[in-house]
Design a protein around this motif. Structure first.
Motif, PDB file in Angstrom:
ATOM      1  N   ASP A  52       3.723   5.083  -1.506  1.00 63.69           N
ATOM      2  CA  ASP A  52       3.707   5.841  -2.763  1.00 63.69           C
ATOM      3  C   ASP A  52       3.154   4.974  -3.897  1.00 63.69           C
ATOM      4  OD1 ASP A  52       4.061   7.475  -4.897  1.00 63.69           O
ATOM      5  OD2 ASP A  52       6.188   7.878  -4.505  1.00 63.69           O
ATOM      6  N   LYS A  53       1.992   5.366  -4.416  1.00 62.33           N
ATOM      7  CA  LYS A  53       1.347   4.547  -5.445  1.00 62.33           C
ATOM      8  C   LYS A  53       2.100   4.593  -6.771  1.00 62.33           C
ATOM      9  CE  LYS A  53      -1.853   8.185  -6.932  1.00 62.33           C
ATOM     10  NZ  LYS A  53      -3.239   8.611  -7.073  1.00 62.33           N
ATOM     11  N   ARG A  54       2.999   5.598  -6.925  1.00 63.98           N
ATOM     12  CA  ARG A  54       3.706   5.727  -8.212  1.00 63.98           C
ATOM     13  C   ARG A  54       4.892   4.778  -8.330  1.00 63.98           C
ATOM     14  NH1 ARG A  54       3.695  11.946  -6.808  1.00 63.98           N
ATOM     15  NH2 ARG A  54       4.237  10.823  -4.903  1.00 63.98           N
ATOM     16  N   SER A  55       5.306   4.180  -7.211  1.00 57.83           N
ATOM     17  CA  SER A  55       6.468   3.287  -7.279  1.00 57.83           C
ATOM     18  C   SER A  55       6.156   1.942  -6.605  1.00 57.83           C
ATOM     19  CB  SER A  55       7.667   3.950  -6.598  1.00 57.83           C
ATOM     20  OG  SER A  55       7.328   4.280  -5.265  1.00 57.83           O
ATOM     21  N   LEU A  56       5.159   1.274  -7.155  1.00 51.15           N
ATOM     22  CA  LEU A  56       4.795  -0.025  -6.586  1.00 51.15           C
ATOM     23  C   LEU A  56       5.394  -1.149  -7.431  1.00 51.15           C
ATOM     24  CD1 LEU A  56       0.951   0.504  -5.995  1.00 51.15           C
ATOM     25  CD2 LEU A  56       2.783   0.648  -4.286  1.00 51.15           C
ATOM     26  N   PRO A  57       6.082  -2.093  -6.787  1.00 44.49           N
ATOM     27  CA  PRO A  57       6.555  -3.247  -7.551  1.00 44.49           C
ATOM     28  C   PRO A  57       5.393  -4.141  -8.024  1.00 44.49           C
ATOM     29  CG  PRO A  57       7.251  -3.380  -5.233  1.00 44.49           C
ATOM     30  CD  PRO A  57       6.500  -2.091  -5.395  1.00 44.49           C
ATOM     31  N   GLY A  58       4.323  -4.139  -7.272  1.00 47.87           N
ATOM     32  CA  GLY A  58       3.144  -4.923  -7.647  1.00 47.87           C
ATOM     33  C   GLY A  58       1.955  -4.359  -6.910  1.00 47.87           C
ATOM     34  N   SER A  59       0.762  -4.647  -7.417  1.00 44.82           N
ATOM     35  CA  SER A  59      -0.430  -4.075  -6.797  1.00 44.82           C
ATOM     36  C   SER A  59      -1.572  -5.082  -6.860  1.00 44.82           C
ATOM     37  CB  SER A  59      -0.831  -2.791  -7.522  1.00 44.82           C
ATOM     38  OG  SER A  59      -1.391  -3.128  -8.779  1.00 44.82           O
ATOM     39  N   VAL A  60      -2.733  -4.629  -6.423  1.00 42.39           N
ATOM     40  CA  VAL A  60      -3.914  -5.490  -6.438  1.00 42.39           C
ATOM     41  C   VAL A  60      -4.263  -5.908  -7.875  1.00 42.39           C
ATOM     42  CG1 VAL A  60      -5.630  -3.627  -6.544  1.00 42.39           C
ATOM     43  CG2 VAL A  60      -6.188  -5.744  -5.349  1.00 42.39           C
ATOM     44  N   TYR A  61      -3.789  -5.133  -8.837  1.00 44.11           N
ATOM     45  CA  TYR A  61      -4.026  -5.484 -10.246  1.00 44.11           C
ATOM     46  C   TYR A  61      -3.418  -6.850 -10.571  1.00 44.11           C
ATOM     47  CZ  TYR A  61      -3.647  -5.258 -15.348  1.00 44.11           C
ATOM     48  OH  TYR A  61      -3.713  -5.546 -16.688  1.00 44.11           O
ATOM     49  N   GLN A  62      -2.148  -7.039 -10.223  1.00 45.91           N
ATOM     50  CA  GLN A  62      -1.487  -8.333 -10.490  1.00 45.91           C
ATOM     51  C   GLN A  62      -2.173  -9.468  -9.737  1.00 45.91           C
ATOM     52  OE1 GLN A  62       0.447  -5.558 -10.014  1.00 45.91           O
ATOM     53  NE2 GLN A  62       1.183  -5.475 -12.118  1.00 45.91           N
ATOM     54  N   LEU A  63      -2.649  -9.125  -8.530  1.00 39.83           N
ATOM     55  CA  LEU A  63      -3.323 -10.137  -7.708  1.00 39.83           C
ATOM     56  C   LEU A  63      -4.625 -10.597  -8.383  1.00 39.83           C
ATOM     57  CD1 LEU A  63      -2.822 -11.343  -4.858  1.00 39.83           C
ATOM     58  CD2 LEU A  63      -4.437  -9.654  -3.994  1.00 39.83           C
ATOM     59  N   LEU A  64      -5.407  -9.644  -8.842  1.00 36.93           N
ATOM     60  CA  LEU A  64      -6.701  -9.962  -9.468  1.00 36.93           C
ATOM     61  C   LEU A  64      -6.524 -10.760 -10.762  1.00 36.93           C
ATOM     62  CD1 LEU A  64      -8.565  -6.568  -8.970  1.00 36.93           C
ATOM     63  CD2 LEU A  64      -9.177  -8.760  -7.928  1.00 36.93           C
ATOM     64  N   VAL A  73       2.882  -8.734  -3.492  1.00 34.86           N
ATOM     65  CA  VAL A  73       2.347  -7.372  -3.667  1.00 34.86           C
ATOM     66  C   VAL A  73       2.070  -6.692  -2.324  1.00 34.86           C
ATOM     67  CG1 VAL A  73       1.317  -7.972  -5.895  1.00 34.86           C
ATOM     68  CG2 VAL A  73      -0.100  -8.054  -3.841  1.00 34.86           C
ATOM     69  N   LEU A  74       2.238  -7.437  -1.244  1.00 34.87           N
ATOM     70  CA  LEU A  74       1.891  -6.919   0.090  1.00 34.87           C
ATOM     71  C   LEU A  74       2.891  -5.859   0.559  1.00 34.87           C
ATOM     72  CD1 LEU A  74      -0.323  -7.680   2.161  1.00 34.87           C
ATOM     73  CD2 LEU A  74       1.407  -9.060   3.330  1.00 34.87           C
ATOM     74  N   ARG A  75       2.361  -4.769   1.121  1.00 35.76           N
ATOM     75  CA  ARG A  75       3.213  -3.715   1.681  1.00 35.76           C
ATOM     76  C   ARG A  75       2.794  -3.458   3.122  1.00 35.76           C
ATOM     77  NH1 ARG A  75       5.516  -0.433  -2.301  1.00 35.76           N
ATOM     78  NH2 ARG A  75       6.549   0.523  -0.518  1.00 35.76           N
ATOM     79  N   ARG A  76       3.583  -2.665   3.816  1.00 32.46           N
ATOM     80  CA  ARG A  76       3.284  -2.349   5.205  1.00 32.46           C
ATOM     81  C   ARG A  76       3.048  -0.853   5.330  1.00 32.46           C
ATOM     82  NH1 ARG A  76       1.461  -4.779   9.809  1.00 32.46           N
ATOM     83  NH2 ARG A  76       2.230  -3.692  11.652  1.00 32.46           N
TER      84      ARG A  76
END
Ligand code: ATP
Ligand code: MG
Length: 277
Positions: A52-64, A73-76
């Motif tokens: 679910d993209k609406r409830s991400l603790p972290g995403s590629v944004y924080q990585l970049l 930010v890694l999920r399965r």
């Protein structure tokens, strides 16, 4: 070491995300360790992987932006059995934020480098633009997979993409090459589609993947169940095509050096496909 592929085409809706998600799941089904990176603020590859993209603790944004390391930010994808660096709308702001920063085109490459030994394949779903996000994808990759529909304007815009790839190859990433054109949403009953497909083969030779992905409703239905099509309905023609495509990729990249990959500049997009009257 992981082989890294960007799935790119600045045209919208040509099947990039469907290809990324289904190739990831099909490679995982072949016991390959796969990481999918969603580089599109639409977050479609994230949702299609059942996250679910609406409830991400972290995403590629924080990585970049260097705000979080990759493990946080890694999920399965439980449905696809591969790892995901997810994305959502927050990523839309990254374009502006990145402009201010140093090494703005190599941020993704740097962020994933320490973790590549954990994977056989890394697949990067690019957004429909030749943007800084796509540049990050191309700079991190060994190769580009270009999904295309076999229609009259199939080649329109390809020269812009090829020129961008050439520039990245020259300035940022000497490893980068075009791996191939993948014919998707193919309708075997359409005379035009068959003509364009045959002409792609004759122009681009072994740069055209052997596998043809048909237009198949099950592939389009699968994302609403949070599943890759190859998991949602294994027996569908679309799923079978992506499994064949994964086998083609494994065969080609089982060694370190792709046996059949021609040089980057082998694709010359100039000749326009002229369908017979
Ligand atoms: P965007 O440029 O917006 O990121 P995209 O290039 O990632 O789009 P997709 O989202 O994969 O394209 O596909 C566009 C639409 O076509 C989606 O609704 C998808 O479900 C559908 N689609 C993709 N491939 C097929 C196929 N082989 N058969 C039927 N529908 C398909
Ligand atoms: Mg997409």
């Amino acid at each position: 070491m992981a082989k890294i592929f960007a799935i790119a085409n600045q045209k919208g809706g040509v099947g990039k995300t469907t290809t990324t998600v289904n190739l990831a799941a099909a490679l995982a089904a072949l016991s390959r360790r796969v990481l999918l990176i969603d580089l599109d603020p639409q977050g479609n590859a994230t949702m299609g992987s059942g996250i679910d993209k609406r409830s991400l603790p972290g995403s590629v944004y924080q990585l970049l932006l260097g705000l979080s390391p990759m493990p946080s930010v890694l999920r399965r994808s439980e449905t696809g059995r591969y790892d995901v660096i997810p994305a959502n709308r927050e990523l839309a702001g990254a374009e502006l934020d990145l402009v201010e920063l140093e090494r703005r085109e190599t941020r993704l490459k740097g962020a994933i480098a320490p973790y590549l030994k954990d994977y056989d394949f890394v697949l990067i779903d690019c957004p429909p633009a030749l943007s800084l996000l796509t540049l990050n994808g191309l700079t991190a990759a060994h190769g580009v997979i270009i999904p295309m529909q076999c229609e009259y304007y199939a080649l329109e815009g390809l020269s812009d993409l090829v020129n961008t790839i050439k520039q990245v190859h020259r300035n940022l990433n000497h490893d980068l090459e075009i791996i191939g054109l993948l014919r998707v949403m193919f309708d075997p009953r359409s005379t035009l589609a068959n003509q364009v497909s045959a002409q792609l083969e004759s122009h681009f030779g072994d740069k055209v993947f052997k596998t043809l992905v048909p237009r198949n409703i099950r592939l389009a239905e699968a994302p609403s169940y949070g599943m890759p099509g190859v998991v949602f309905d294994k027996s569908s023609k679309g799923a079978q095509a992506y499994v064949a495509f994964a086998a083609e990729m494994v065969e080609r990249f089982s060694g370190d050096v792709p046996a059949t990959a021609a040089p980057l500049l082998a694709i010359e997009p100039e000749p326009m496909i002229e369908p017979a009257a």
